[in-house]
Design an enzyme around this catalytic site. Structure first.
Site, PDB file in Angstrom:
ATOM      1  N   ARG A 272      -8.624  12.864  10.259  1.00 38.44           N
ATOM      2  CA  ARG A 272      -9.120  12.804   8.875  1.00 38.44           C
ATOM      3  C   ARG A 272     -10.586  12.331   8.856  1.00 38.44           C
ATOM      4  O   ARG A 272     -10.971  11.473   8.072  1.00 38.44           O
ATOM      5  CB  ARG A 272      -8.262  11.867   8.020  1.00 38.44           C
ATOM      6  CG  ARG A 272      -8.262  12.255   6.552  1.00 38.44           C
ATOM      7  CD  ARG A 272      -7.821  11.141   5.631  1.00 38.44           C
ATOM      8  NE  ARG A 272      -7.642  11.623   4.279  1.00 38.44           N
ATOM      9  CZ  ARG A 272      -7.677  10.875   3.199  1.00 38.44           C
ATOM     10  NH1 ARG A 272      -7.856   9.577   3.290  1.00 38.44           N
ATOM     11  NH2 ARG A 272      -7.513  11.387   2.014  1.00 38.44           N
TER      12      ARG A 272
ATOM     13  N   LYS B 158      -4.304  -1.765  -2.819  1.00 38.29           N
ATOM     14  CA  LYS B 158      -3.526  -0.788  -2.040  1.00 38.29           C
ATOM     15  C   LYS B 158      -4.199  -0.688  -0.673  1.00 38.29           C
ATOM     16  O   LYS B 158      -5.377  -0.345  -0.574  1.00 38.29           O
ATOM     17  CB  LYS B 158      -3.536   0.556  -2.755  1.00 38.29           C
ATOM     18  CG  LYS B 158      -2.794   1.667  -2.025  1.00 38.29           C
ATOM     19  CD  LYS B 158      -2.732   2.914  -2.910  1.00 38.29           C
ATOM     20  CE  LYS B 158      -2.180   4.128  -2.193  1.00 38.29           C
ATOM     21  NZ  LYS B 158      -2.263   5.331  -3.043  1.00 38.29           N
ATOM     22  N   TRP B 159      -3.444  -0.990   0.388  1.00 42.21           N
ATOM     23  CA  TRP B 159      -3.965  -1.019   1.766  1.00 42.21           C
ATOM     24  C   TRP B 159      -3.452   0.229   2.484  1.00 42.21           C
ATOM     25  O   TRP B 159      -2.265   0.328   2.766  1.00 42.21           O
ATOM     26  CB  TRP B 159      -3.501  -2.303   2.442  1.00 42.21           C
ATOM     27  CG  TRP B 159      -3.927  -2.504   3.867  1.00 42.21           C
ATOM     28  CD1 TRP B 159      -3.806  -1.630   4.903  1.00 42.21           C
ATOM     29  CD2 TRP B 159      -4.528  -3.678   4.424  1.00 42.21           C
ATOM     30  NE1 TRP B 159      -4.292  -2.178   6.062  1.00 42.21           N
ATOM     31  CE2 TRP B 159      -4.739  -3.438   5.802  1.00 42.21           C
ATOM     32  CE3 TRP B 159      -4.898  -4.929   3.902  1.00 42.21           C
ATOM     33  CZ2 TRP B 159      -5.308  -4.390   6.654  1.00 42.21           C
ATOM     34  CZ3 TRP B 159      -5.455  -5.875   4.760  1.00 42.21           C
ATOM     35  CH2 TRP B 159      -5.658  -5.599   6.115  1.00 42.21           C
ATOM     36  N   ASP B 160      -4.370   1.133   2.794  1.00 43.44           N
ATOM     37  CA  ASP B 160      -3.987   2.434   3.345  1.00 43.44           C
ATOM     38  C   ASP B 160      -4.279   2.493   4.854  1.00 43.44           C
ATOM     39  O   ASP B 160      -5.009   1.644   5.400  1.00 43.44           O
ATOM     40  CB  ASP B 160      -4.786   3.519   2.602  1.00 43.44           C
ATOM     41  CG  ASP B 160      -4.039   4.845   2.503  1.00 43.44           C
ATOM     42  OD1 ASP B 160      -3.122   5.073   3.298  1.00 43.44           O
ATOM     43  OD2 ASP B 160      -4.409   5.657   1.637  1.00 43.44           O
TER      44      ASP B 160
ATOM     45  N   ASN C 228      -4.701   5.910   7.511  1.00 43.63           N
ATOM     46  CA  ASN C 228      -4.533   7.364   7.443  1.00 43.63           C
ATOM     47  C   ASN C 228      -4.698   8.157   8.724  1.00 43.63           C
ATOM     48  O   ASN C 228      -5.043   9.338   8.669  1.00 43.63           O
ATOM     49  CB  ASN C 228      -5.485   7.922   6.379  1.00 43.63           C
ATOM     50  CG  ASN C 228      -4.925   7.709   4.986  1.00 43.63           C
ATOM     51  OD1 ASN C 228      -3.808   8.103   4.701  1.00 43.63           O
ATOM     52  ND2 ASN C 228      -5.682   7.053   4.144  1.00 43.63           N
TER      53      ASN C 228
ATOM     54  N   ASP D 123       3.591  10.556   0.160  1.00 38.88           N
ATOM     55  CA  ASP D 123       2.645  11.339  -0.645  1.00 38.88           C
ATOM     56  C   ASP D 123       3.346  12.507  -1.310  1.00 38.88           C
ATOM     57  O   ASP D 123       2.741  13.216  -2.116  1.00 38.88           O
ATOM     58  CB  ASP D 123       1.504  11.866   0.236  1.00 38.88           C
ATOM     59  CG  ASP D 123       0.414  10.817   0.415  1.00 38.88           C
ATOM     60  OD1 ASP D 123       0.418   9.823  -0.330  1.00 38.88           O
ATOM     61  OD2 ASP D 123      -0.433  10.988   1.304  1.00 38.88           O
TER      62      ASP D 123
END
Ligand code: DGJ
Length: 727
Positions: A446, A479-481, A483, A551
């Protein structure tokens, strides 16, 4: 006392109200496992040791006579070691200073005490008082390496649950390398089990898979640097005849967010061994004299009342002894998130417009997702530059937060703290701060690299950047993402002989940073996320009481994701939103999201009048049914994979005075009527149900059931039935 020791027979017995777990310090101080199952009062169980097992070709201890029948290979061992006669999967392998990995631990001593100690640097279940948990610590020694291995057991007497962990101390004067240290080993004397686990990928996390055990090793694992979308660190062994409501089920869930493995071996005797812990692939830990290493914790739940009860025990246990902080039992704000509403295309005015409409609908918090920082207008840049993009948010974050708060909404913000974009100021200044292996290309995922969270300087920098925003603005939620998966796991700071520690040190570093954040800002509601539910595990739940489940917000596909998730994770932890995408109407979207934290992920300005009315009703229902959903017990009625047409579940109040059941028609079948037997009610109570409007006994509702003749005859429809006691 839930834990006892018979000093004559040297038998340890760990009891909960529903289960017993028994092992023995046998001859030559071997620890052998005797029993795990329904509660039994007896202490004299040493005869359970399997004297008759086939052991030809299995080498045995030279001191014990061969005639005794004991071999490490054919007897149930309490914590299996590598290379000293037990040929099955081993939980422990330590390379000694001669370079050899044969390992052998023997009982030395033990202590039993009330309460539960914390695990250094690791998330773990906790006791609230000395009375709700008891702990046994068994000291063992490997004479050759000088490794002292402490086996830790905590019993949660009221839950049918226990936890296991292992601490290795180097009591010698030479370094040693731990090559594998699983958190627990459990041997069963039969193979009549189904293995249940949660497989998936991005947008299809935690799909339940059931397969019968076969001879050989069957495993699930992650070596992705996180617990992962692919396999959740959860396994259940359910007896062949066990169902949702009957029979024996053993659940295992690792409190860990990194590389893990669960190996289940059925041996030549038809016995089953499960070991679960840190994945030994790409793992090794140098233990200097005097230092110690602690394994993550394994939670073990036993149910004699089917898989459903196993899940309910996990849910109660996690709600009470894993989730922490101010938000533990607090009603969470009903939120709207900007991601599926706007992706990267927003500015302050657009967000305020969302907030205004959301307020009219009764929504309580606006979350600004990805895209507010650096120069980020797509996913190609700026991770690591955690300062506001004033081209988008004119007047900065403060002005936006103030405008949203002035409307009466709370405000949340998105971060991806463990990542760094090659196109970022942080990377241009500190190219050595990401994980990398000298001479190798860095794989990209990403458009991003992974920060080296094992480094204190990296963590300090990210914490300071986050603090600048969080301390100077009234932020209510983060919000802790996360990816991408981890590759080229090398750290610039560690010496060559410690590079195999990077994966675990990464996880410890993330825990440290998350812990620091939670301690500094206890009022902030933290929600974890990893491209949906790629790091949905109890380790993360120790820091954040909820995790974005997937998601995939299509309500029909969500059914199997949420069904699998419910195997061990309570509804309060499951991030679930109503979105604009999906193949059903808003009613079903709401009914499905209600089996989670509930919220919205759409542009509220685009809703038509009918949809606005549906949302208003959902918001009212959310408040009306909050208590029964979040304090009640989950009963799964129809699994989404059962007939491919229907799915149903319900929440029943602890005192069985009320319940809310949800029924979804995934694919309408023109030839059959939707019918279901309710569960969890009191057979002797009488209830009025909102479907018939009539009063029926709990016995009738559970044994005869309800027939939904007038249910909507269309794919993707759903309805709820509220059941209330009539006195
Ligand atoms: C992945 C998450 O699952 C989404 O909800 C969203 O936050 C995006 N990342 C943002 O990049």
């Amino acid at each position: 006392m839930p834990i006892s020791f018979d000093s004559e027979k040297r038998i340890f017995k760990l009891d909960t109200k529903t289960s017993s777990y028994i092992f023995q310090a046998y001859k030559e101080d071997y620890l052998i496992h005797l029993y795990y199952g329904s509660y039994i009062p007896d202490n004299s169980v040493e005869f359970l040791a399997p004297h008759q097992h086939n052991a030809s070709f299995s080498p045995s201890n030279p001191v014990l006579e061969e005639a005794s029948g004991f071999t490490c290979d054919s007897w149930p061992m309490e914590y299996s070691c590598n290379g000293t006669g037990d040929m099955r999967v081993s939980a422990l392998a330590i390379r000694n200073s001669f370079g050899n990995t044969s390992t052998d631990i023997r009982y030395i001593s033990h202590r039993i005490f009330k309460g539960k100690p914390a695990l250094e640097g690791l998330p773990a279940l906790y006791s609230m008082s000395d009375d709700d948990a008891s702990t046994l610590e068994v000291e063992t020694l490997d004479k050759v390496t000088g490794a002292k291995v402490y086996l830790l057991y905590t019993v949660f007497e009221n839950y049918g649950a226990m936890t296991r962990s292992v601490r290795v101390e180097n009591s010698s004067d030479k370094p040693m390398d731990i090559q594998r240290v699983y958190s627990a080993c459990v041997d069963f004397n039969s193979m009549d089990f189904n293995m249940m686990h949660l497989y998936g990928f991005h947008c299809k996390e935690r799909t339940l898979v059931t397969r019968h055990l076969e001879h050989g090793i069957q495993s699930i694992a992650s070596k992705r640097g996180s617990s992962s979308h692919t396999h959740n660190p959860f396994v259940a062994l359910a007896k062949d005849n066990a169902t949702e409501d009957y029979g024996e089920a053993y659940g295992f869930n690792l409190v860990y967010s990194g590389n893990f493995a669960a190996d289940i071996e059925v041996d030549f005797n038809g016995s089953t061994r499960i070991i679960m812990g840190i994945n030994p692939t790409d793992f090794s830990w140098r233990l200097e004299p005097g230092s110690s290493f602690t394994s993550p914790e394994l939670v073990m739940v036993y149910s004699a009342q089917g898989i459903g009860e196993m899940s309910r025990v996990f849910h109660r246990l996690y709600n009470n002894h894993l989730i922490r902080g101010e938000w533990k039992n607090k009603k969470r704000p009903l939120l709207i998130n900007s991601w599926e509403a706007a992706y990267f295309d927003f500015d302050d005015d657009k967000l305020v417009a969302f907030a205004k409409r959301a307020k009219e609908l009764g929504i309580e918090m606006l979350v600004m997702d990805d895209g507010w920082f650096g120069t980020r207008n797509d996913d190609t840049n700026s991770l690591g530059d955690w300062y506001v993009n004033e081209n988008k948010l004119k007047g900065g974050i403060k002005s936006l937060v103030d405008r949203v708060h002035a409307l009466g909404l709370k405000f949340g913000i998105w971060y991806e703290p463990e990542m760094i974009s090659p196109d970022s100021d942080l990377y241009r200044t500190h190219p050595d701060w990401c994980l990398q292996v000298p001479g190798r290309d860095k794989s990209i995922g990403r458009h991003q690299y992974v920060l080296d969270m094992s480094r204190q300087d990296v963590r300090d920098n990210i914490f300071e950047q986050m603090s600048t925003v969080l301390s100077n603005n009234h932020i209510d939620y983060v919000k802790w993402d996360f990816n991408r998966n981890i590759s080229e796991a090398g750290s610039a700071l560690l010496p060559a002989d410690r590079q195999q520690e990077v994966f675990h040190r990464f996880v410890l570093g993330t825990y440290e940073l998350m812990g620091r954040l939670v301690d500094a800002y206890p009022h902030i509601l933290l929600e974890n996320c990893s491209g949906g539910g790629g790091r949905f595990d109890p380790g993360m739940l120790y820091f954040s009481p909820q995790i974005w489940c997937s998601d995939n917000t299509d309500p029909i596909e969500r059914l199997s994701i949420q069904y699998g998730t419910s195997m061990c994770y309570p509804v309060s932890t499951v991030g679930a939103h109503v979105s604009a995408c999906g193949r059903t109407g808003y009613e079903t979207k709401g009914n499905v999201a209600m089996a989670g934290t509930f919220g919205y992920e759409l542009d509220p300005i685009k809703l038509n009048d009918e949809e606005l009315e549906t949302v208003k009703k959902q918001v009212a229902d959310y408040h009306k049914y909050y208590d029964v959903i979040h304090s009640g017990d989950l009963y799964r009625l129809i699994a989404p994979m059962e007939d491919g047409h229907h799915c149903a579940w319900g929440y029943v109040a602890q005192d069985k005075s009320e319940a809310l059941f949800t029924f979804v028609t995934m694919l309408y079948n023109c030839n059959s009527t939707f019918f279901a037997r309710l569960k969890g009610l009191d057979p002797d109570k009488y209830y009025r149900d909102s479907w018939t409007g009539e009063v029926h006994s709990g016995a009738l509702l559970m044994n005869a059931g309800l027939s939904f003749k007038n249910a909507p005859r269309k794919d993707g429809t759903s309805f709820t039935v509220y059941v209330e006691e009539v006195k």
